[in-house]
Each structure stands twice: as structure tokens, then as C-alpha cells.
Design a protein around this motif. Structure first.
Motif, PDB file in Angstrom:
ATOM      1  N   HIS A 463       5.268 -11.011  40.096  1.00 53.17           N
ATOM      2  CA  HIS A 463       6.140 -10.563  39.008  1.00 53.17           C
ATOM      3  C   HIS A 463       5.832 -11.283  37.704  1.00 53.17           C
ATOM      4  O   HIS A 463       6.133 -10.773  36.617  1.00 53.17           O
ATOM      5  N   ALA A 464       5.243 -12.483  37.806  1.00 51.70           N
ATOM      6  CA  ALA A 464       4.903 -13.247  36.603  1.00 51.70           C
ATOM      7  C   ALA A 464       3.543 -12.851  36.040  1.00 51.70           C
ATOM      8  O   ALA A 464       3.111 -13.416  35.034  1.00 51.70           O
ATOM      9  N   MET A 465       2.849 -11.887  36.689  1.00 49.63           N
ATOM     10  CA  MET A 465       1.510 -11.464  36.238  1.00 49.63           C
ATOM     11  C   MET A 465       1.437  -9.944  36.162  1.00 49.63           C
ATOM     12  O   MET A 465       0.664  -9.302  36.903  1.00 49.63           O
ATOM     13  N   PRO A 466       2.222  -9.315  35.290  1.00 48.76           N
ATOM     14  CA  PRO A 466       2.218  -7.841  35.233  1.00 48.76           C
ATOM     15  C   PRO A 466       0.879  -7.261  34.787  1.00 48.76           C
ATOM     16  O   PRO A 466       0.587  -6.097  35.087  1.00 48.76           O
ATOM     17  N   GLN A 467       0.073  -8.049  34.073  1.00 49.49           N
ATOM     18  CA  GLN A 467      -1.233  -7.560  33.627  1.00 49.49           C
ATOM     19  C   GLN A 467      -2.364  -8.004  34.559  1.00 49.49           C
ATOM     20  O   GLN A 467      -3.537  -7.823  34.231  1.00 49.49           O
ATOM     21  N   GLY A 468      -2.011  -8.579  35.680  1.00 40.42           N
ATOM     22  CA  GLY A 468      -3.018  -9.067  36.605  1.00 40.42           C
ATOM     23  C   GLY A 468      -3.213 -10.569  36.493  1.00 40.42           C
ATOM     24  O   GLY A 468      -2.736 -11.214  35.562  1.00 40.42           O
ATOM     25  N   GLY A 469      -3.892 -11.117  37.477  1.00 39.54           N
ATOM     26  CA  GLY A 469      -4.122 -12.555  37.483  1.00 39.54           C
ATOM     27  C   GLY A 469      -4.629 -13.018  38.831  1.00 39.54           C
ATOM     28  O   GLY A 469      -5.230 -12.233  39.577  1.00 39.54           O
ATOM     29  N   GLU A 470      -4.373 -14.272  39.160  1.00 46.63           N
ATOM     30  CA  GLU A 470      -4.883 -14.852  40.399  1.00 46.63           C
ATOM     31  C   GLU A 470      -3.786 -15.621  41.116  1.00 46.63           C
ATOM     32  O   GLU A 470      -2.963 -16.297  40.483  1.00 46.63           O
ATOM     33  N   ILE A 471      -3.787 -15.517  42.421  1.00 45.90           N
ATOM     34  CA  ILE A 471      -2.956 -16.345  43.289  1.00 45.90           C
ATOM     35  C   ILE A 471      -3.902 -17.120  44.195  1.00 45.90           C
ATOM     36  O   ILE A 471      -4.652 -16.524  44.971  1.00 45.90           O
ATOM     37  N   ASP A 472      -3.903 -18.421  44.058  1.00 47.33           N
ATOM     38  CA  ASP A 472      -4.776 -19.286  44.857  1.00 47.33           C
ATOM     39  C   ASP A 472      -3.922 -20.070  45.845  1.00 47.33           C
ATOM     40  O   ASP A 472      -3.022 -20.816  45.443  1.00 47.33           O
ATOM     41  N   PHE A 507       3.142 -16.262  33.780  1.00 47.08           N
ATOM     42  CA  PHE A 507       3.825 -16.695  32.558  1.00 47.08           C
ATOM     43  C   PHE A 507       4.179 -18.171  32.584  1.00 47.08           C
ATOM     44  O   PHE A 507       4.249 -18.821  31.547  1.00 47.08           O
ATOM     45  N   GLY A 508       4.428 -18.719  33.757  1.00 46.49           N
ATOM     46  CA  GLY A 508       4.945 -20.081  33.845  1.00 46.49           C
ATOM     47  C   GLY A 508       6.455 -20.104  33.701  1.00 46.49           C
ATOM     48  O   GLY A 508       7.101 -19.087  33.401  1.00 46.49           O
ATOM     49  N   ILE A 509       7.011 -21.263  33.931  1.00 46.71           N
ATOM     50  CA  ILE A 509       8.469 -21.427  33.906  1.00 46.71           C
ATOM     51  C   ILE A 509       8.825 -22.329  32.738  1.00 46.71           C
ATOM     52  O   ILE A 509       8.260 -23.419  32.577  1.00 46.71           O
ATOM     53  N   ALA A 510       9.779 -21.913  31.929  1.00 46.41           N
ATOM     54  CA  ALA A 510      10.211 -22.706  30.784  1.00 46.41           C
ATOM     55  C   ALA A 510      10.854 -24.000  31.268  1.00 46.41           C
ATOM     56  O   ALA A 510      11.512 -24.021  32.304  1.00 46.41           O
ATOM     57  N   PRO A 511      10.671 -25.110  30.542  1.00 51.37           N
ATOM     58  CA  PRO A 511      11.230 -26.403  30.981  1.00 51.37           C
ATOM     59  C   PRO A 511      12.724 -26.354  31.241  1.00 51.37           C
ATOM     60  O   PRO A 511      13.216 -26.986  32.175  1.00 51.37           O
ATOM     61  N   GLY A 556       2.742 -20.245  29.953  1.00 46.34           N
ATOM     62  CA  GLY A 556       1.472 -19.656  29.541  1.00 46.34           C
ATOM     63  C   GLY A 556       0.299 -19.996  30.431  1.00 46.34           C
ATOM     64  O   GLY A 556      -0.781 -19.420  30.269  1.00 46.34           O
ATOM     65  N   ARG A 557       0.502 -20.925  31.396  1.00 51.09           N
ATOM     66  CA  ARG A 557      -0.626 -21.328  32.239  1.00 51.09           C
ATOM     67  C   ARG A 557      -0.350 -21.175  33.728  1.00 51.09           C
ATOM     68  O   ARG A 557      -1.222 -21.438  34.546  1.00 51.09           O
ATOM     69  N   GLY A 558       0.862 -20.781  34.081  1.00 50.37           N
ATOM     70  CA  GLY A 558       1.143 -20.503  35.481  1.00 50.37           C
ATOM     71  C   GLY A 558       1.970 -21.572  36.166  1.00 50.37           C
ATOM     72  O   GLY A 558       2.394 -22.557  35.556  1.00 50.37           O
TER      73      GLY A 558
END
Length: 706
Positions: A463-472, A507-511, A556-558
Motif C-alpha cells: 500500500h505504501a508503493m502504489p507506483q511499484g517498488g521492492e520488498i526485500d 513512502f515511509g512513516i512520518a516521525p 521517502g525512503r521506505g
């Protein structure tokens, strides 16, 4: 300071017996020599009048060698200087050499000088005057006195530190002790020499720099006088740069919650002459912008006579302790929320059980008589109840009140199965990779619950990567010899763990959201995208497995979710259980126990629909009495665990004592203690998780009777 013997000076000044020409030449050479040395030299008669003086002497008083001849000492030194030197001159005129240090009025002002008087004697031994040899030692004396004062200031500063401080030499002898240390040893001041205490400014400075806390001292104007190494590191100011600056410029402290300035503690100490401590959540902002949570105190520096010399501030970096306390508070908060969530889930499970059971009974009894639209409505009721049951299941997982059957579980297989499902579920623009150290990662757990937890994290990442990305995903073994740091908030024991890292590039999580990610119903997703229960269920599941979970994220970095689960040496089960034979329920009697009357009525009807005879009881004591009265007729017992008067565990224990072979099913929304109410511990035939369908009830009964 010594200038040699009086005889040697007399021999230098007094001509030796030789020819008149040689004598005059030697005298001229001596005068030329004395004029060139940086020493004050003069010859005076018995009436204290100058007969001769070298160039250095007259220049120090702003005179000339011609003008000083015949002047009295009082004329050159002024009355103040004359009163200073007169007692020493009187001694010299008795024929005794004199050496002393005094402050004299030179042309540049009052300066320290080292002075020597050597009597002049005639051939009969009568004193006819004296020689003066002096040296301007002002800079040396000032430096020595300043060093001594700094040593005294340091000693006073150490005495006011709220800690015992001592330093030792290589022979383990005391070099310095502060006041608290002396008091602890019950040591009087006059005993310090016996302990070979040798305090100096350098030793005291070394001691101050060896203290683990930051120390800053100020004068009575609040200006920085001294800092140790730790204070330099935390504030970003060097001692040489900070000296003379006001403490508020060097030590910038604010309240953490609202960033409002903190009242200058130095002003408070100087006003009250009392020790002042900073409030909690105080942040030090260093010169370079770094921030530290600090705990500190400020105390007045008082002399033995009670005079205020300044203020000493002692503070330490408690950022790590603050983060740890924050984690502990967050863990306690989540546990409190979990207790509330568990209670809510239990009540909802009972209500949903009544709704779902009633809807199914209506469908079984009247389904053919209803019009199509009514049947659709009935199916909607059942589907909605099942969806609500799924939510309560996640709540109970978060509350750590789920009914798990634990066994040796191969996490390699669980992770691989999870990846297969994710690849068919989430957007294909998201790639999933797995890295493993190749070990057999076996834990004592419930494979279905762990599978669900990993799926929840994976879906949340997608859900945090609607434009695609990577899950490692990384799977490895990890040895914890200490369980502090990021794991301190969890009840881990040192040993081997299986670590699962799930990292995404989203997207990452806001502090400001980091402390809430595991709370139930908290979500930053759009309405309809999520319930806010996924990560809450993950948190409960991991804690249920005696593990720990930690999240790191940067906007912004996951994000990276790190899971730790205790490793076990047991081998996972590989054989499938034998299928249960179908058993007809004819003429079998069930004792049904539940304190919710609505649910009790619905379950009774469901059992009767399946062909069973039913006896009911609505509290623990009534259940025990009913069983005792109908023991021979009862074939199976279905009991809730959360019962009034006597709880489910007490009911089961009584039935086991009366009839060890009696079949028992637990019907519950949660178990109040996983260890106490587990299937193995209680020896029951199975567990019915509320709310359950009539099909699930039938399957559980058939397994119990098989």
C-alpha cells in the motif's frame, strides 16, 4: 628566589687591589657590563642615598643615571614604596644580607620584584651602605598566582560536584579527593597529606575531564569559566571559545514538547543559592544543531566563608535512556490498549455469535419459504457477521488473547508460502526478493498466525508503493547476548533468535506516526483502504510468540520491519494428521455453558438442529451442579472460559476430576491466559473460536467424538 651569596656580589662591585689605571679600566668595564644586563643594580650609602645605578634600574623608575645620584630611596620609590622597603634596608644596614619579594611602584605601575640587599663594609668592618640587586618578576608571579587560583577554583568546583570524585597515581595513591569523597572516607582536611594527596591545576583539570558527565562552571555574572571534555562534545563549544560567553549562549536548552526556552538555571541558582534540577524532557541543542535529551542539576559554588564564586552545572546525555523509557511507555500503552481491545473483541464475539447463529438457523429453517430478496438479505447478514468476526480476530491477536496451538514451525516454509501469496495478490510492479543464510529456521509457533502476520506486513508495504517498488525479505539467525537497546521494551531472554527483516521502498512513516503504527484502528490510508488492524494484529502475534518487533523508517525512503522469534531445537511436524471419521450424533447429549443468554439460546438451537440433546447452564457453579446431577447422560461439554461465580478452568478441572474421559470443547472469544487455557494444558478436545458457523460447530463435534 636566590641571587647568590653577599660575598660574591661584594667581590663583583668592589675593585681588587691593582694599579690605578687597571682599577679605573676594570671599574668602567664593570659599569658597562651592569648597564647591559636586565637586572636592576644600584649602590647606596648609609643614608639611603643613591651613589650609582645601572641603566635598567633608572629606566624602570623613569629616571636617568645622572638624575638619580644623591636621591633618597623615598624620593624614587614614593612614600608607599619606601614604607615597604624600609624594614629590609634597616636590616641590611646592620650588616646582614636581605632577600624578599614585594610590590613596588615602577614607572609602568605596581609590579612584583625580587630584591636583594648586600651590605657594603669598609676595611674596619663598618657598614658604609649597601648594594641593591632586583629583578622584575611580575609576569612570573602573576602567572603562578593565577595558576594557584585556577587550581583552587577547580578544587572548589570539584567539591561542589554531586558525585564522589578521586584521582590516583600509578602507585594507587590519592592525587585528589573532592568533598563528597572525603566525607565518605570520614577524612579530615589535616589527614590529606598522609594520603599523599598532591593537587595541582593540571591534575585537577585531568580529573575534571575524566568525569563521565558534562561540567560547566560560571562566574557570578553567568559567564562560562570552565568546561570539561564531555561538555565540549555535547555543546559543540571548545573551552577557549566559550570562556567569557554567557551560559545561555553556550548551553541552549529547550522544552522537548513545545520547544519553548528553559529558564536559565544559573540565574535561579545565584538568586536562591540552592541546587536546581532541570525538568524532564529538556533538550540541549548543540552548536552544530545536534539534539540531546539531558538531565542535569546546577549548584552554587560557595567558599568556606559562604561567599558565592559562581555556579557549576553538571548534566549528562540521557537520549538513549529517554528512548528506552519511551519504548517502555509505548509498550505499556499498547498493552493497556490490548486489554481494552481484548475485552471489546470478547463482547463483540458473543454478539456476533448470536447474530451469525440466528441468521444461519433462519436460513436452515425458513430458507425455502423466503423470497429471493429476503434470502439475499439473510446472506448479507451472515457475510457481514463473518467480516466483523475477522476484525475481532485481529483485535484478539493484538490483545494476545488468541487461541493458538503451538508446535515446532519451519519459518523457511512460512516465509516462502507468504511470498507466493503476495506475488499473486499485490501489484505486479512490486518485486519481492528473499535472502536467507541457509539455516533451518525453526521456532515454537503457530504457522497460520505467523503466516497471517507476514502477509499483513507485506500487504501494508504494498500500500505504501502504489507506483511499484521492492520488498526485500531477509531470514537469518541472530545471537542476542544482551536484550537492551531497541529490544529492551520486550521480554526477551538472551539466546538464539530467528530474525526476519521485511524492507520496502515505499513512502515511509512520518516521525510523528512512529509511536502509533501498532495501535488498533490507527491508519493514514484513505477510507476504505484499510482498517488499521493489520499491524496491530502483527504486534500481538509476535508478542504471543515471545518475540519482538521493531520498525525503522525514513520518509521517502521506505520502512523496515524487524521481527525476532526465539529459536527452538525441536523438529517441525511433517506428517499430516489422520482424517476424522464421520460420527452420527444420534442420542448424544451436550452440556452447553455460557453466561450470554442470547448466545446460549442460539447455540442450543444450533446443536438441536444438528441432532443433539442439550442441557444448558449460565455460570460456572451451575455448570458444576448440572454436570454432577446428569453426569451419566452427558457425552460432551461445551463451555465458555469467561464465566461468573467459577471460571471455565475451574469447571473443566471439576469435570476432569469427576469424569476423566469426558469430551470437552472450549467456546471462547479469547483466553485470559494462553498458557493456562491452552489445549494441551487443559486437555480439552478442541477450541471453538467465537463467532463460529454451524458448519464449524459440526466439524468440531465430529472431531471430538472421533
Amino acid at each position: 628566589m636566590s641571587w647568590g651569596s653577599s660575598r660574591s656580589m661584594t667581590e663583583i662591585i668592589t675593585p681588587s687591589p691593582m694599579s690605578s689605571g687597571a682599577t679605573e679600566q676594570g671599574h668602567a668595564d664593570l659599569i658597562a657590563f651592569l648597564n647591559d644586563v636586565p637586572v636592576l643594580a644600584a649602590r647606596l650609602d648609609a643614608e639611603c642615598r643613591y651613589q650609582q645605578a645601572n641603566r635598567t634600574y633608572v629606566e624602570m623608575f623613569g629616571l636617568t643615571q645622572q638624575s638619580i645620584i644623591g636621591l633618597h630611596v623615598a624620593d624614587v620609590l614614593t612614600p608607599t614604596g619606601w614604607n615597604t622597603v624600609k624594614p629590609y634596608i634597616e636590616i641590611a644596614l646592620t650588616g646582614k644580607p636581605v632577600s624578599y619579594e614585594a610590590v613596588l611602584p615602577f614607572r609602568q605601575g605596581m609590579r612584583f620584584a625580587q630584591v636583594n640587599y648586600t651590605p657594603r663594609l669598609d676595611n674596619s668592618g663598618t657598614v658604609i651602605g649597601f648594594f641593591v640587586v632586583a629583578l622584575d618578576v611580575h609576569e612570573v608571579v602573576v602567572a603562578q598566582r593565577a595558576a594557584a587560583q585556577r587550581a583552587r577554583d577547580l578544587d572548589l568546583l570539584l567539591d561542589h560536584l554531586p558525585a564522589m570524585v578521586a584521582s590516583f597515581d600509578r602507585q594507587k595513591r590519592y592525587l585528589s579527593l573532592n568533598r563528597l569523597y572525603r566525607q565518605a572516607l570520614n577524612l579530615r582536611e589535616d589527614h590529606q597529606d598522609a594520603l599523599a594527596i598532591r593537587q595541582s591545576e593540571e591534575q585537577l583539570r585531568t580529573t575534571l575531564n575524566s568525569i563521565g558527565d558534562a561540567v560547566i562552571s560560571t562566574d557570578t555574572l553567568g559567564q562560562v569559566v570552565r568546561m570539561n571534555y564531555v561538555a565540549e562534545r555535547l555543546t559543540g563549544w571548545r573551552q577557549s571559545e566559550a570562556a567569557g560567553r554567557h551560559i545561555t549562549e553556550v548551553l541552549k536548552i529547550v522544552h522537548d514538547p513545545d520547544r519553548s526556552p528553559v529558564i536559565n538555571p544559573v540565574d535561579t541558582v545565584m538568586r536562591t543559592r540552592r541546587v536546581v534540577g532541570l525538568a524532564n524532557h529538556t533538550v540541549l541543542i548543540s552548536r552544530g544543531g545536534e539534539e540531546y535529551q539531558i538531565a542535569d542539576s546546577a549548584a552554587p559554588i560557595l567558599s568556606e566563608t559562604g561567599d558565592l564564586h559562581g555556579v557549576v552545572m553538571v548534566f549528562r546525555d540521557v537520549t538513549h535512556e529517554y528512548e528506552l523509557q519511551s519504548q517502555l511507555r509505548q509498550n505499556e500503552r499498547l498493552q493497556s490498549i490490548g486489554q481494552l481491545a481484548g475485552g471489546i473483541a470478547h463482547d463483540f464475539s458473543n454478539m456476533l455469535g448470536g447474530i451469525l447463529g440466528a441468521a444461519q438457523l433462519i436460513s436452515l429453517r425458513c430458507g425455502n419459504k423466503l423470497d429471493p430478496q429476503s434470502r439475499d438479505f439473510l446472506q448479507t447478514i451472515q457475510a457481514t457477521a463473518l467480516r466483523a468476526a475477522d476484525l475481532t480476530g485481529k483485535l484478539t491477536a493484538f490483545a494476545r488473547k488468541a487461541n493458538y496451538t503451538f508446535a515446532a514451525t519451519n519459518l523457511n516454509a512460512v516465509v516462502e508460502d507468504t511470498i507466493k501469496i503476495l506475488r499473486h495478490t499485490i501489484d505486479r510492479k512490486i518485486s519481492i526478493s528473499l535472502q536467507s543464510d541457509g539455516a533451518a529456521h525453526v521456532v515454537n509457533g503457530n504457522s497460520a498466525a505467523l503466516h497471517s502476520a507476514l502477509l499483513n506486513i507485506g500487504i501494508n508495504a504494498s500500500h505504501a508503493m502504489p507506483q511499484g517498488g521492492e520488498i526485500d525479505i531477509t531470514l537469518s539467525r541472530r545471537l542476542l547476548t544482551e536484550v537492551g537497546g531497541e529490544w529492551a521494551a520486550f521480554k526477551l531472554k538472551p539466546g538464539w533468535f530467528v530474525e526476519i527483516d521485511i524492507a520496502d521502498t515505499g513512502f515511509g512513516i512520518a516521525p510523528e506516526h512512529m509511536s502509533k503504527v501498532f495501535e488498533p484502528f490507527f491508519t493514514t490510508k484513505a477510507p476504505g483502504v484499510g482498517t488499521g488492524l493489520g499491524l496491530a494484529a502483527v504486534y500481538g502475534t509476535i508478542l504471543d510468540h515471545q518475540g519482538a518487533i521493531h520498525v525503522q523508517s525514513e520518509v521517502g525512503r521506505g520502512s523496515t520491519f524487524r521481527l525476532l522469534l526465539p529459536e527452538t531445537a525441536d523438529l517441525p511436524q511433517t506428517t499430516a494428521p489422520a482424517p476424522h471419521a464421520s460420527v452420527q450424533p444420534s442420542r448424544r447429549t451436550v452440556l452447553l455453558i455460557d453466561d450470554e443468554q442470547m448466545l446460549l439460546d442460539v447455540l442450543r438451537c444450533m446443536l438441536q438442529t444438528l441432532g443433539y440433546e442439550v442441557i444448558t447452564a449460565n455460570d460456572g457453579q451451575a455448570a458444576i451442579d448440572t454436570f454432577d446431577n446428569h453426569q451419566s447422560a452427558i457425552d460432551l461439554v461445551i463451555t465458555d472460559m469467561n464465566l461468573p461465580v467459577k471460571n471455565g478452568a475451574e469447571v473443566i478441572a471439576h469435570i476432569r476430576a469427576m469424569s476423566p474421559d469426558c469430551r470437552i470443547l472450549v467456546s471462547t472469544g479469547y483466553s485470559e491466559s494462553d498458557a493456562l487455557y491452552s489445549v494441551d494444558r487443559l486437555g480439552v478436545s478442541g477450541v471453538l473460536r467465537k463467532p463460529y458457523t454451524i458448519e464449524a460447530l459440526e466439524e468440531a463435534l465430529l472431531k471430538a467424538f472421533s
